[in-house]
Enzyme design. Structure first.
Site, PDB file in Angstrom:
ATOM      1  N   ARG A 100      59.041 -15.898   4.582  1.00 47.59           N
ATOM      2  CA  ARG A 100      59.924 -16.264   5.691  1.00 47.59           C
ATOM      3  C   ARG A 100      60.868 -17.369   5.261  1.00 47.59           C
ATOM      4  NH1 ARG A 100      58.700 -16.143  10.821  1.00 47.59           N
ATOM      5  NH2 ARG A 100      60.928 -16.535  10.968  1.00 47.59           N
ATOM      6  N   LYS A 158      70.980  -5.943  11.588  1.00 43.82           N
ATOM      7  CA  LYS A 158      69.560  -5.645  11.429  1.00 43.82           C
ATOM      8  C   LYS A 158      68.666  -6.641  12.177  1.00 43.82           C
ATOM      9  CE  LYS A 158      68.751  -7.840   6.902  1.00 43.82           C
ATOM     10  NZ  LYS A 158      67.766  -8.861   7.276  1.00 43.82           N
ATOM     11  N   ASP A 159      69.261  -7.763  12.652  1.00 41.98           N
ATOM     12  CA  ASP A 159      68.495  -8.747  13.422  1.00 41.98           C
ATOM     13  C   ASP A 159      68.630  -8.558  14.930  1.00 41.98           C
ATOM     14  OD1 ASP A 159      67.559 -10.009  11.149  1.00 41.98           O
ATOM     15  OD2 ASP A 159      69.221 -11.439  11.071  1.00 41.98           O
ATOM     16  N   CYS A 170      54.427  -2.752  18.876  1.00 42.71           N
ATOM     17  CA  CYS A 170      54.457  -3.723  17.782  1.00 42.71           C
ATOM     18  C   CYS A 170      55.633  -3.355  16.893  1.00 42.71           C
ATOM     19  CB  CYS A 170      53.173  -3.651  16.959  1.00 42.71           C
ATOM     20  SG  CYS A 170      51.681  -3.978  17.903  1.00 42.71           S
ATOM     21  N   ARG A 177      59.036  -2.861   6.853  1.00 44.87           N
ATOM     22  CA  ARG A 177      59.613  -1.673   6.219  1.00 44.87           C
ATOM     23  C   ARG A 177      59.460  -1.750   4.700  1.00 44.87           C
ATOM     24  NH1 ARG A 177      64.451  -1.306   3.667  1.00 44.87           N
ATOM     25  NH2 ARG A 177      64.991  -3.371   4.428  1.00 44.87           N
ATOM     26  N   ARG A 178      59.915  -2.884   4.126  1.00 48.61           N
ATOM     27  CA  ARG A 178      59.816  -3.032   2.670  1.00 48.61           C
ATOM     28  C   ARG A 178      58.360  -3.082   2.219  1.00 48.61           C
ATOM     29  NH1 ARG A 178      64.082  -7.683   3.226  1.00 48.61           N
ATOM     30  NH2 ARG A 178      66.045  -6.531   3.185  1.00 48.61           N
ATOM     31  N   ARG A 200      64.031 -18.837   0.618  1.00 45.13           N
ATOM     32  CA  ARG A 200      63.323 -17.757  -0.075  1.00 45.13           C
ATOM     33  C   ARG A 200      63.572 -17.819  -1.585  1.00 45.13           C
ATOM     34  NH1 ARG A 200      63.974 -12.593   4.117  1.00 45.13           N
ATOM     35  NH2 ARG A 200      63.763 -13.845   5.986  1.00 45.13           N
TER      36      ARG A 200
END
Length: 311
Positions: free
Chosen positions: A150, A84-85, A243, A132-133, A156
């Site tokens: 972040r 996903k990165d 973007c 997205r979240r 986190r």
């Protein structure tokens, strides 16, 4: 083709990235018993700039650039990434050579005080690093306060434990891999929070044309996961704006068919277009493009047009 005597894996130095690199190191060592397999730990720009959302500082590519330079310069042979990165368009000169079997791809609700999203009172602060979240939360829970979050996974969790947030949303895979499954209060279903393209899967990146290393990492590829992730990435690529785009894409193999679901939303969650397609897993990328076309036809194009002018 003879096996190399030394294999160098480039990795970010966060605890999760190093877990991933050590996991691949172990698999490669067992497959190549005569080879020395080592990890080259590196700090990337994405790890250093923590005071702004990713969408403002250049996106996910900031996490892999330094690793690619190390491969180009011959200091490393391969890099391990959370899929996903990985940017949806690979930089020229690099390829994704293998995608390994997926861990739980879903989002996780983490909180010290509450057991799920529906328990959060109005005004509760929820942290996430993902557009997205954020869009999903704003659409379904407009009474909540969404704040950017972040830092690596441990950072986190510390911010949550310090009371800066009432809850945070993280990828379940990272928590499971680091032995932190007990921090998960609820695993969100795809209906609640459709995962990001590639979430839960690891990818192996090589310099394009390195046939010897491609042969070395080929056994790490999991065909079912690879079909699913290729479909998700093709969907995302076909919808990519200038973007970052609040977008979900999640595929599974269901009764021999590839079932791909996806959505595009505005960041405030007020506009959202979703859909799904099914087809032959061998047609993974074509299915991703087909769903992108269907979403555009149903209004995603207008959302993307607005996002393209977001600055």
């Amino acid at each position: 083709m003879s096996a190399p005597s030394k294999i160098v894996i480039a990795s970010r130095e966060s605890r999760l990235a190093m877990w991933q690199a050590v996991h691949v190191q172990g698999r490669l060592a067992s497959l190549n018993p005569g080879a020395e397999v080592v990890i080259l730990g590196m700090t990337t720009k994405g790890d250093q700039i923590l005071d702004r959302p990713l969408s403002q500082i250049g996106g996910k590519g900031l996490f892999i650039k330094e690793l690619e330079v190390a491969m180009q310069e011959g200091r490393a042979h391969l890099a391990v990434h959370s899929m996903k990165d990985v940017p949806m368009v690979m930089p020229e000169g690099f390829v994704l050579a293998a995608i390994s079997a997926r861990e739980n791809p879903r989002d996780a609700f983490v909180s010290s005080k509450y057991n799920g999203l529906d328990e959060l009172p109005a005004g509760a602060v929820v942290g996430t690093s993902s557009l997205r979240r954020e869009a999903i939360l704003r659409a379904r829970y407009p009474q909540l306060v969404i704040k950017s979050l972040r830092g690596n996974l441990d950072t986190r969790l510390k911010k949550l434990d310090a009371g800066e947030y009432d809850a945070i949303i993280l990828a379940a895979a990272g928590l499971i891999r680091l032995g932190l499954k007990d921090r998960i209060k609820a695993v969100l279903t795809p209906e609640q929070s459709l995962p990001a393209p590639g979430q839960g899967a690891l990818g192996i990146e090589l310099v394009d044309g390195d046939a010897a290393m491609a042969a070395v990492v080929a056994p790490l590829n999991d065909p079912e996961t690879a079909h699913c992730v290729r479909a998700e990435r093709a969907l995302s690529r076909a919808l990519g704006g200038s973007c970052q785009v609040p977008l979900g894409g999640y595929a599974v193999i269901d009764n021999g068919e590839l079932w791909l679901r996806g959505f595009v939303a505005s960041v405030d969650g007020k506009e959202m277009v979703s859909g799904e397609v099914r087809g032959n897993p061998a047609d993974d990328e074509a299915l991703g493009r087909r769903l992108a076309d269907e979403l555009r036809a149903r209004g995603a194009g207008a959302i993307l047009e607005k996002l393209a002018h977001c600055g």
